[in-house]
Scaffold this motif. Structure first.
Motif, PDB file in Angstrom:
ATOM      1  N   GLN A 126      28.919   6.339   2.929  1.00 19.66           N
ATOM      2  CA  GLN A 126      29.333   7.089   1.730  1.00 19.66           C
ATOM      3  C   GLN A 126      28.419   6.767   0.549  1.00 19.66           C
ATOM      4  OE1 GLN A 126      33.409   5.728   1.610  1.00 19.66           O
ATOM      5  NE2 GLN A 126      34.181   7.670   2.477  1.00 19.66           N
ATOM      6  N   ASP A 127      28.078   5.496   0.389  1.00 21.63           N
ATOM      7  CA  ASP A 127      27.226   5.085  -0.720  1.00 21.63           C
ATOM      8  C   ASP A 127      25.827   5.698  -0.581  1.00 21.63           C
ATOM      9  OD1 ASP A 127      26.463   3.817  -3.045  1.00 21.63           O
ATOM     10  OD2 ASP A 127      25.985   1.919  -2.047  1.00 21.63           O
ATOM     11  N   GLU A 174      25.879   9.373  -1.604  1.00 24.16           N
ATOM     12  CA  GLU A 174      26.068   9.494  -3.052  1.00 24.16           C
ATOM     13  C   GLU A 174      24.757   9.224  -3.787  1.00 24.16           C
ATOM     14  OE1 GLU A 174      28.504  10.408  -4.988  1.00 24.16           O
ATOM     15  OE2 GLU A 174      30.042  10.727  -3.439  1.00 24.16           O
ATOM     16  N   ARG A 175      24.048   8.199  -3.372  1.00 23.31           N
ATOM     17  CA  ARG A 175      22.827   7.798  -4.062  1.00 23.31           C
ATOM     18  C   ARG A 175      21.691   8.812  -3.903  1.00 23.31           C
ATOM     19  NH1 ARG A 175      21.895   2.453  -5.775  1.00 23.31           N
ATOM     20  NH2 ARG A 175      23.708   1.087  -5.584  1.00 23.31           N
ATOM     21  N   PRO A 222      26.198  14.217  -1.546  1.00 22.44           N
ATOM     22  CA  PRO A 222      27.475  13.546  -1.274  1.00 22.44           C
ATOM     23  C   PRO A 222      28.257  14.214  -0.154  1.00 22.44           C
ATOM     24  CG  PRO A 222      27.623  14.869  -3.264  1.00 22.44           C
ATOM     25  CD  PRO A 222      26.193  14.889  -2.863  1.00 22.44           C
ATOM     26  N   ARG A 264      34.600  15.735  -0.352  1.00 20.88           N
ATOM     27  CA  ARG A 264      35.738  14.888  -0.752  1.00 20.88           C
ATOM     28  C   ARG A 264      36.873  14.950   0.257  1.00 20.88           C
ATOM     29  NH1 ARG A 264      35.356  12.989  -5.846  1.00 20.88           N
ATOM     30  NH2 ARG A 264      33.788  13.932  -7.225  1.00 20.88           N
TER      31      ARG A 264
END
Length: 351
Positions: free
Chosen positions: A311-312, A315-316, A320, A323
Motif C-alpha cells: 500500500q505504501d 501511494e508513494r 494508489p 480505497r
C-alpha cells in the motif's frame, strides 16, 4: 519410272526457286563429264572443241555464281539495315531496361527473404519455444500489451535470473493498461469476455477488477525485481488505450501474440517487420504515463511483501490502490506479482 517422276516433282519446285544455282550445278556436272570424255568423240579437232566447251561452260557457271551472290546480297541488305537501324539503335535502351529489371528482381528477392523470416506459430508449444529462444542471451526486452500476465509469470523472472548468473546488464521496458483508468480497464475486460466467458489457463475469468489487479501486480513485480538486481534497468508505462495485440521484443526476435493461445507470429532481428515494431514500441512507451521506478529504494519490499509495504509503495509512486481494496485484495495483488500463473501452461486442477 514412277519413282523417278516423283523425285523430279520434288526437285522441280526447288530448282524453280533457285534457278541460277540449279543451272550452275547442271553445267558443273556437264563440264565434269566433258572433261573425262575421250577426245576421239569430238573428231579430229576433239581436243580443241572439248577445251572450248569446258571454258565456255566454266564462264557461264562463274556468271551464275556471281548472279546468285549479288541476289543474296540484295536480299540481305534490307535485313542488315533493319538490324542496324532498329535493334542496334534500341540496344542501349534495352540494356538500361535489363538493368532496371535486374534491380527490381534483386529488391524483390530481398523482400521475399525478409518475409520468409516472419512465420506463424500454431501451438502453445511453438509459442513457448519461441519465447525461450527470445530470452536466450538477450540484453533487452520490450513488452506492450494488456496487463503483462505472461511477462510476470515467465519473462521477467527468467530474464533477470539469466542476467544475474553472468552479472549482465538488462534493460526492460513494459507498457500495460493504466489500472487507475476505469474506462480502459472495463473496455479490456469486455473485450476478453466477448471472446470467451470460460476461465482461462489461470483459472480466472476476466472482470474489470481482475484487469486492475493484474496491472497493479505488474507494477509491483517491476519494483520487486529492481530492488533485487542492481544491473536491471526497468521502466513501466501506463497506457490509456487498450490493444488486442501483445508484443514481446528481445535482442534476437519479435513475438506478437493475440488472445488465441495457439496463434502467434514471430520475426527475427534485422527484418523489416522487426525493425518497424521496435520503433513502434519505443514511440508508444514514450507517450505512456511513466511509473517512477527511480523511487524503487524509497519503499523496500520484503521477499514476501506485506500489506503495508504494498500500500505504501503505490501511494508513494502516485498510483494508489482503490480505497475499496481490503487486505485480501492487496494479498491478491502481491500473489499475482510474484506467483503469476503461466497463461500458456496447463489449466489449474478443477478448471
Amino acid at each position: 519410272m514412277a519413282r523417278f517422276i516423283a523425285a523430279v516433282k520434288r526437285v522441280t519446285p526447288w530448282a524453280a526457286q533457285n534457278a541460277d544455282g540449279a543451272i550452275a550445278l547442271g553445267l558443273a556436272i556437264v563440264v565434269g563429264v566433258l572433261g573425262i570424255m575421250p577426245d576421239e568423240i569430238f573428231g579430229k579437232q576433239g581436243d580443241q572443241i572439248q577445251s572450248q566447251l569446258v571454258s565456255a561452260a566454266t564462264l557461264v557457271i562463274l556468271a551464275l555464281v556471281a548472279t546468285a551472290l549479288l541476289r543474296d546480297r540484295a536480299r540481305q541488305a534490307p535485313v542488315e539495315e533493319t538490324i542496324t537501324s532498329g535493334a542496334l539503335a534500341e540496344l542501349p535502351m534495352r540494356l538500361t531496361r535489363l538493368e532496371e529489371i535486374e534491380t527490381l528482381v534483386t529488391g524483390t528477392r530481398k523482400a521475399l527473404d525478409s518475409l520468409q523470416l516472419v512465420r506463424v506459430l500454431g501451438s502453445k508449444q511453438e509459442i513457448t519455444q519461441s519465447h525461450a529462444e527470445a530470452r536466450q542471451d538477450t540484453t533487452r526486452w520490450s513488452f506492450k500489451g494488456g496487463t503483462g500476465t505472461y511477462l510476470r509469470a515467465v519473462t521477467l523472472p527468467e530474464c533477470v535470473a539469466a542476467a544475474r548468473r553472468i552479472k549482465r546488464h538488462l534493460t526492460i521496458r513494459i507498457e500495460i493498461i493504466d489500472p487507475s483508468n476505469l474506462e480502459v480497464c472495463e473496455a479490456y475486460a469486455r473485450y476478453r469476455r466477448s471472446l470467451s466467458d470460460s476461465p482461462d489457463a489461470t483459472g480466472e475469468t476476466w472482470t474489470t477488477d481482475r484487469v486492475r489487479k493484474e496491472s497493479y501486480a505488474t507494477i509491483l513485480a517491476a519494483f520487486w525485481h529492481r530492488q533485487r538486481y542492481g544491473l536491471l534497468d526497468i521502466g513501466v508505462g501506463l497506457s490509456s488505450t487498450m490493444t488486442t495485440f501483445r508484443w514481446d521484443l528481445s535482442a534476437s526476435r519479435l513475438i506478437m501474440t493475440v488472445e488465441d493461445p495457439n496463434m502467434a507470429m514471430t520475426a527475427l532481428a534485422g527484418t523489416f517487420y522487426y525493425e518497424n515494431c521496435d520503433t513502434e514500441l519505443r514511440l508508444s512507451f514514450e507517450q505512456a504515463r511513466r511509473v517512477p521506478l527511480e523511487m524503487y529504494n524509497r519503499v523496500p519490499l520484503g521477499d514476501e511483501p506485506t500489506l503495508e509495504e504494498v500500500q505504501d509503495l503505490f501511494e508513494r509512486i502516485g498510483v494508489p490502490l482503490p480505497r475499496s481494496y481490503n487486505g485480501r485484495d492487496v494479498v491478491d495483488v502481491a500473489r499475482k506479482a510474484l506467483r503469476a500463473v503461466d497463461p500458456y501452461g496447463a489449466p489449474p486442477d478443477g478448471t
